[in-house]
Design a protein around this motif. Structure first.
Motif, PDB file in Angstrom:
ATOM      1  N   TYR A   2       0.885  -1.175   0.000  1.00 37.55           N
ATOM      2  CA  TYR A   2       0.000   0.000   0.000  1.00 37.55           C
ATOM      3  C   TYR A   2       0.918   1.219   0.000  1.00 37.55           C
ATOM      4  CZ  TYR A   2      -3.520   3.335   1.845  1.00 37.55           C
ATOM      5  OH  TYR A   2      -4.360   4.402   2.042  1.00 37.55           O
ATOM      6  N   VAL A   3       0.866   2.012  -1.061  1.00 33.59           N
ATOM      7  CA  VAL A   3       1.736   3.186  -1.156  1.00 33.59           C
ATOM      8  C   VAL A   3       0.884   4.435  -1.319  1.00 33.59           C
ATOM      9  CG1 VAL A   3       2.112   2.773  -3.638  1.00 33.59           C
ATOM     10  CG2 VAL A   3       3.677   4.261  -2.392  1.00 33.59           C
ATOM     11  N   THR A   4       1.259   5.465  -0.572  1.00 32.74           N
ATOM     12  CA  THR A   4       0.504   6.725  -0.619  1.00 32.74           C
ATOM     13  C   THR A   4       1.444   7.894  -0.880  1.00 32.74           C
ATOM     14  OG1 THR A   4       0.804   7.260   1.725  1.00 32.74           O
ATOM     15  CG2 THR A   4      -1.087   5.869   1.157  1.00 32.74           C
ATOM     16  N   ALA A  29       5.069   1.799  -7.032  1.00 29.66           N
ATOM     17  CA  ALA A  29       3.868   0.997  -7.308  1.00 29.66           C
ATOM     18  C   ALA A  29       4.092   0.097  -8.521  1.00 29.66           C
ATOM     19  CB  ALA A  29       2.667   1.920  -7.542  1.00 29.66           C
ATOM     20  N   ARG A  30       4.644   0.650  -9.593  1.00 28.38           N
ATOM     21  CA  ARG A  30       4.849  -0.135 -10.819  1.00 28.38           C
ATOM     22  C   ARG A  30       5.878  -1.248 -10.589  1.00 28.38           C
ATOM     23  NH1 ARG A  30       2.840   2.234 -15.640  1.00 28.38           N
ATOM     24  NH2 ARG A  30       1.918   4.277 -15.180  1.00 28.38           N
ATOM     25  N   HIS A  31       6.923  -0.924  -9.845  1.00 23.06           N
ATOM     26  CA  HIS A  31       7.954  -1.917  -9.548  1.00 23.06           C
ATOM     27  C   HIS A  31       7.338  -3.141  -8.864  1.00 23.06           C
ATOM     28  CE1 HIS A  31      11.743  -3.622  -8.204  1.00 23.06           C
ATOM     29  NE2 HIS A  31      11.313  -3.586  -6.959  1.00 23.06           N
ATOM     30  N   HIS A  32       6.520  -2.880  -7.858  1.00 22.07           N
ATOM     31  CA  HIS A  32       5.943  -3.996  -7.107  1.00 22.07           C
ATOM     32  C   HIS A  32       4.895  -4.751  -7.918  1.00 22.07           C
ATOM     33  CE1 HIS A  32       7.910  -3.720  -3.156  1.00 22.07           C
ATOM     34  NE2 HIS A  32       8.174  -2.494  -3.585  1.00 22.07           N
ATOM     35  N   ARG A  33       4.132  -4.028  -8.734  1.00 20.91           N
ATOM     36  CA  ARG A  33       3.157  -4.725  -9.588  1.00 20.91           C
ATOM     37  C   ARG A  33       3.877  -5.661 -10.551  1.00 20.91           C
ATOM     38  NH1 ARG A  33       0.795   0.496 -10.893  1.00 20.91           N
ATOM     39  NH2 ARG A  33      -0.789   1.008  -9.340  1.00 20.91           N
ATOM     40  N   ALA A  37       3.311  -8.386  -7.052  1.00 19.28           N
ATOM     41  CA  ALA A  37       2.701  -8.105  -5.748  1.00 19.28           C
ATOM     42  C   ALA A  37       1.420  -7.283  -5.940  1.00 19.28           C
ATOM     43  CB  ALA A  37       3.680  -7.324  -4.879  1.00 19.28           C
ATOM     44  N   PRO A  38       0.392  -7.586  -5.152  1.00 16.90           N
ATOM     45  CA  PRO A  38      -0.791  -6.730  -5.186  1.00 16.90           C
ATOM     46  C   PRO A  38      -0.416  -5.339  -4.661  1.00 16.90           C
ATOM     47  CG  PRO A  38      -1.195  -8.754  -3.930  1.00 16.90           C
ATOM     48  CD  PRO A  38       0.280  -8.661  -4.167  1.00 16.90           C
ATOM     49  N   VAL A  39      -0.897  -4.298  -5.327  1.00 22.26           N
ATOM     50  CA  VAL A  39      -0.547  -2.929  -4.945  1.00 22.26           C
ATOM     51  C   VAL A  39      -1.802  -2.082  -4.899  1.00 22.26           C
ATOM     52  CG1 VAL A  39       0.629  -0.816  -5.720  1.00 22.26           C
ATOM     53  CG2 VAL A  39       1.789  -3.024  -5.945  1.00 22.26           C
ATOM     54  N   ARG A  40      -1.874  -1.245  -3.873  1.00 23.60           N
ATOM     55  CA  ARG A  40      -2.838  -0.150  -3.886  1.00 23.60           C
ATOM     56  C   ARG A  40      -2.041   1.139  -3.788  1.00 23.60           C
ATOM     57  NH1 ARG A  40      -8.433   1.023  -2.064  1.00 23.60           N
ATOM     58  NH2 ARG A  40      -8.538   3.209  -1.439  1.00 23.60           N
ATOM     59  N   PHE A  41      -2.247   2.025  -4.719  1.00 23.26           N
ATOM     60  CA  PHE A  41      -1.533   3.306  -4.793  1.00 23.26           C
ATOM     61  C   PHE A  41      -2.596   4.394  -4.639  1.00 23.26           C
ATOM     62  CE2 PHE A  41       0.847   6.123  -8.191  1.00 23.26           C
ATOM     63  CZ  PHE A  41       1.009   7.137  -7.269  1.00 23.26           C
ATOM     64  N   GLN A  42      -2.447   5.175  -3.575  1.00 17.06           N
ATOM     65  CA  GLN A  42      -3.479   6.170  -3.247  1.00 17.06           C
ATOM     66  C   GLN A  42      -2.900   7.578  -3.131  1.00 17.06           C
ATOM     67  OE1 GLN A  42      -6.471   5.097  -0.197  1.00 17.06           O
ATOM     68  NE2 GLN A  42      -5.906   7.001   0.817  1.00 17.06           N
ATOM     69  N   THR A  43      -3.628   8.531  -3.699  1.00 21.55           N
ATOM     70  CA  THR A  43      -3.272   9.938  -3.544  1.00 21.55           C
ATOM     71  C   THR A  43      -4.576  10.704  -3.333  1.00 21.55           C
ATOM     72  OG1 THR A  43      -2.061  11.786  -4.543  1.00 21.55           O
ATOM     73  CG2 THR A  43      -3.280  10.364  -6.041  1.00 21.55           C
ATOM     74  N   GLY A  44      -4.509  12.033  -3.356  1.00 19.44           N
ATOM     75  CA  GLY A  44      -5.747  12.785  -3.131  1.00 19.44           C
ATOM     76  C   GLY A  44      -5.483  14.255  -2.900  1.00 19.44           C
ATOM     77  N   SER A  45      -6.465  14.919  -2.288  1.00 20.64           N
ATOM     78  CA  SER A  45      -6.328  16.355  -2.033  1.00 20.64           C
ATOM     79  C   SER A  45      -6.813  16.690  -0.630  1.00 20.64           C
ATOM     80  CB  SER A  45      -7.116  17.162  -3.070  1.00 20.64           C
ATOM     81  OG  SER A  45      -8.492  16.856  -3.000  1.00 20.64           O
ATOM     82  N   ASP A  46      -6.093  17.616   0.007  1.00 14.84           N
ATOM     83  CA  ASP A  46      -6.398  18.096   1.351  1.00 14.84           C
ATOM     84  C   ASP A  46      -7.284  19.326   1.190  1.00 14.84           C
ATOM     85  OD1 ASP A  46      -6.412  19.149   3.884  1.00 14.84           O
ATOM     86  OD2 ASP A  46      -4.237  19.300   4.080  1.00 14.84           O
ATOM     87  N   ASP A  47      -8.594  19.099   1.247  1.00 19.47           N
ATOM     88  CA  ASP A  47      -9.549  20.175   0.940  1.00 19.47           C
ATOM     89  C   ASP A  47      -9.856  21.058   2.138  1.00 19.47           C
ATOM     90  OD1 ASP A  47      -9.712  18.847  -1.471  1.00 19.47           O
ATOM     91  OD2 ASP A  47     -11.803  18.238  -1.250  1.00 19.47           O
ATOM     92  N   ASN A  48      -9.625  20.565   3.357  1.00 19.72           N
ATOM     93  CA  ASN A  48     -10.186  21.235   4.534  1.00 19.72           C
ATOM     94  C   ASN A  48      -9.251  22.244   5.189  1.00 19.72           C
ATOM     95  OD1 ASN A  48     -12.574  19.860   4.217  1.00 19.72           O
ATOM     96  ND2 ASN A  48     -11.924  18.130   5.469  1.00 19.72           N
ATOM     97  N   VAL A 241      -4.626  -3.582   7.909  1.00 22.28           N
ATOM     98  CA  VAL A 241      -4.418  -4.513   9.022  1.00 22.28           C
ATOM     99  C   VAL A 241      -3.479  -5.649   8.606  1.00 22.28           C
ATOM    100  CG1 VAL A 241      -5.539  -6.060  10.679  1.00 22.28           C
ATOM    101  CG2 VAL A 241      -6.684  -3.928   9.983  1.00 22.28           C
ATOM    102  N   ARG A 242      -3.735  -6.277   7.444  1.00 22.74           N
ATOM    103  CA  ARG A 242      -2.963  -7.464   7.068  1.00 22.74           C
ATOM    104  C   ARG A 242      -1.791  -7.153   6.147  1.00 22.74           C
ATOM    105  NH1 ARG A 242      -8.189  -8.977   6.796  1.00 22.74           N
ATOM    106  NH2 ARG A 242      -8.240  -9.021   4.528  1.00 22.74           N
ATOM    107  N   GLU A 243      -1.816  -6.041   5.431  1.00 28.88           N
ATOM    108  CA  GLU A 243      -0.717  -5.731   4.509  1.00 28.88           C
ATOM    109  C   GLU A 243       0.579  -5.506   5.303  1.00 28.88           C
ATOM    110  OE1 GLU A 243      -0.383  -5.690   1.159  1.00 28.88           O
ATOM    111  OE2 GLU A 243       1.707  -5.198   1.612  1.00 28.88           O
ATOM    112  N   GLN A 244       1.661  -6.128   4.831  1.00 32.16           N
ATOM    113  CA  GLN A 244       2.938  -6.049   5.557  1.00 32.16           C
ATOM    114  C   GLN A 244       3.836  -4.926   5.040  1.00 32.16           C
ATOM    115  OE1 GLN A 244       3.670  -8.073   8.321  1.00 32.16           O
ATOM    116  NE2 GLN A 244       1.482  -8.350   8.011  1.00 32.16           N
ATOM    117  N   ASP A 245       3.423  -4.266   3.965  1.00 31.65           N
ATOM    118  CA  ASP A 245       4.278  -3.268   3.310  1.00 31.65           C
ATOM    119  C   ASP A 245       3.444  -2.018   3.043  1.00 31.65           C
ATOM    120  OD1 ASP A 245       6.598  -2.367   2.166  1.00 31.65           O
ATOM    121  OD2 ASP A 245       6.495  -3.644   0.387  1.00 31.65           O
TER     122      ASP A 245
END
Ligand code: ZN
Length: 301
Positions: A2-4, A29-33, A37-48, A241-245
């Protein structure tokens, strides 16, 4: 894995520093894919952020409109940068974010207390300082703030953080940044203000549960995105909870929020921690396409 990335303030359009962080996370993310490896790559915006409110006031447009427009420009970086994020969370619009922040607030209630506070605030950093001017170079005098706020007992987590970071269970890279964090924590942690008056926040942000005159500190709200956006069925258990990375990619200017405040919040809430924090520097010069002289560039915020 899981990379953010961090979620930037959207008081303006993206700059090169944002591209740097997104591309770094994308490489990981691309390296691990590619290694299967299963990867979730998350980004976003701080609106508040209050900074967004002030930018909207200056532009004469409603806050929701300004953050919506700028957040869309950040999300659209996916095309020109070719980055492969799986999720983009907007903290003012994501359906699960507010409830998730409120839940963490309640989970940490045993470490929250009210105190009168006076300090010098930099809106640019969304942070208090002992004296001005802002060490990060934001222009203008710091704002004197005197109000009753909620405080978090960060001081209680000093030994736990030293153990986690010192042992490498919470890995911080490069080593110079790990040493910087260890020295900061070892020098003693003070409790931190985690709310501000709703009036000062111009009514923007997430109200403190049970105390609507206060709004939750924007950093507390923003850090929570790493878990609140995991709201699809089973996603929190799978990726937190279960992801080790679990890796946060962050700029050097926000290391204390990620390596000190955020792990302490999670410890207080009884939740698992990230496993690694990779810290990057700033791009300090940009070369224009017309071949002219380099221009000075800022930090990522
Ligand atoms: Zn500042």
């Amino acid at each position: 894995m899981y990379v953010t990335t961090t979620i930037p303030y959207v008081n303006a359009r993206p700059h090169l520093g944002h591209a740097l962080e997104l591309v770094q996370a994308d490489v990981l993310a691309r390296h691990h894919r590619r290694r299967g490896a299963p990867v979730r790559f998350q980004t976003g915006s701080d609106d508040n952020s209050l900074k967004n409110v002030l930018a909207a006031e200056a532009a004469g447009v409603p806050v929701r409109e300004l953050v919506g427009r700028n957040a869309a420009a950040f999300e659209a970086l996916r095309g020109p940068l070719g980055v492969s994020f799986d999720a983009f969370i907007r903290t003012s619009a994501h359906p699960a974010h507010r409830a998730g922040v409120e839940r963490i607030w309640k989970e940490t209630a045993h470490d929250l207390y009210q105190r009168h506070y006076e300090g010098l605030y930099c809106v640019g950093c969304e942070q208090f300082y002992q004296e001005g001017p802002c060490p990060d170079g934001h222009p203008g005098p710091l704002q004197t703030v005197s109000e009753q706020n909620w405080f978090f007992r960060l001081s209680r987590y000093q030994d736990a953080l030293l153990g986690l970071i010192g042992s490498g269970r919470l890995r911080i890279e490069p080593a110079a940044r790990r040493n910087e964090v260890l020295a900061f924590v070892a020098a003693g942690l003070s409790d931190i203000s985690v709310s501000r008056s709703a009036a000062r926040a111009r009514g923007w942000g997430i109200p403190v549960p049970g105390d609507p005159g206060q709004v939750i500190y924007v950093w507390w709200d923003a850090l929570a995105n790493y878990v609140t956006a995991l709201d699809e069925p089973g996603a929190y258990g799978r990726w937190w909870v279960r992801e080790q990375d679990k890796v946060h990619i962050v700029g050097k200017g926000v290391i204390r929020f990620h390596a000190v405040h955020w792990p302490a919040m999670l410890l207080s809430a009884g939740r698992p921690l990230p496993t690694a924090i990779f810290v990057h520097d700033y791009i300090t010069a940009a070369f224009p396409a017309d071949g002219g002289p380099p221009r000075g560039g800022g930090g990522r915020r």
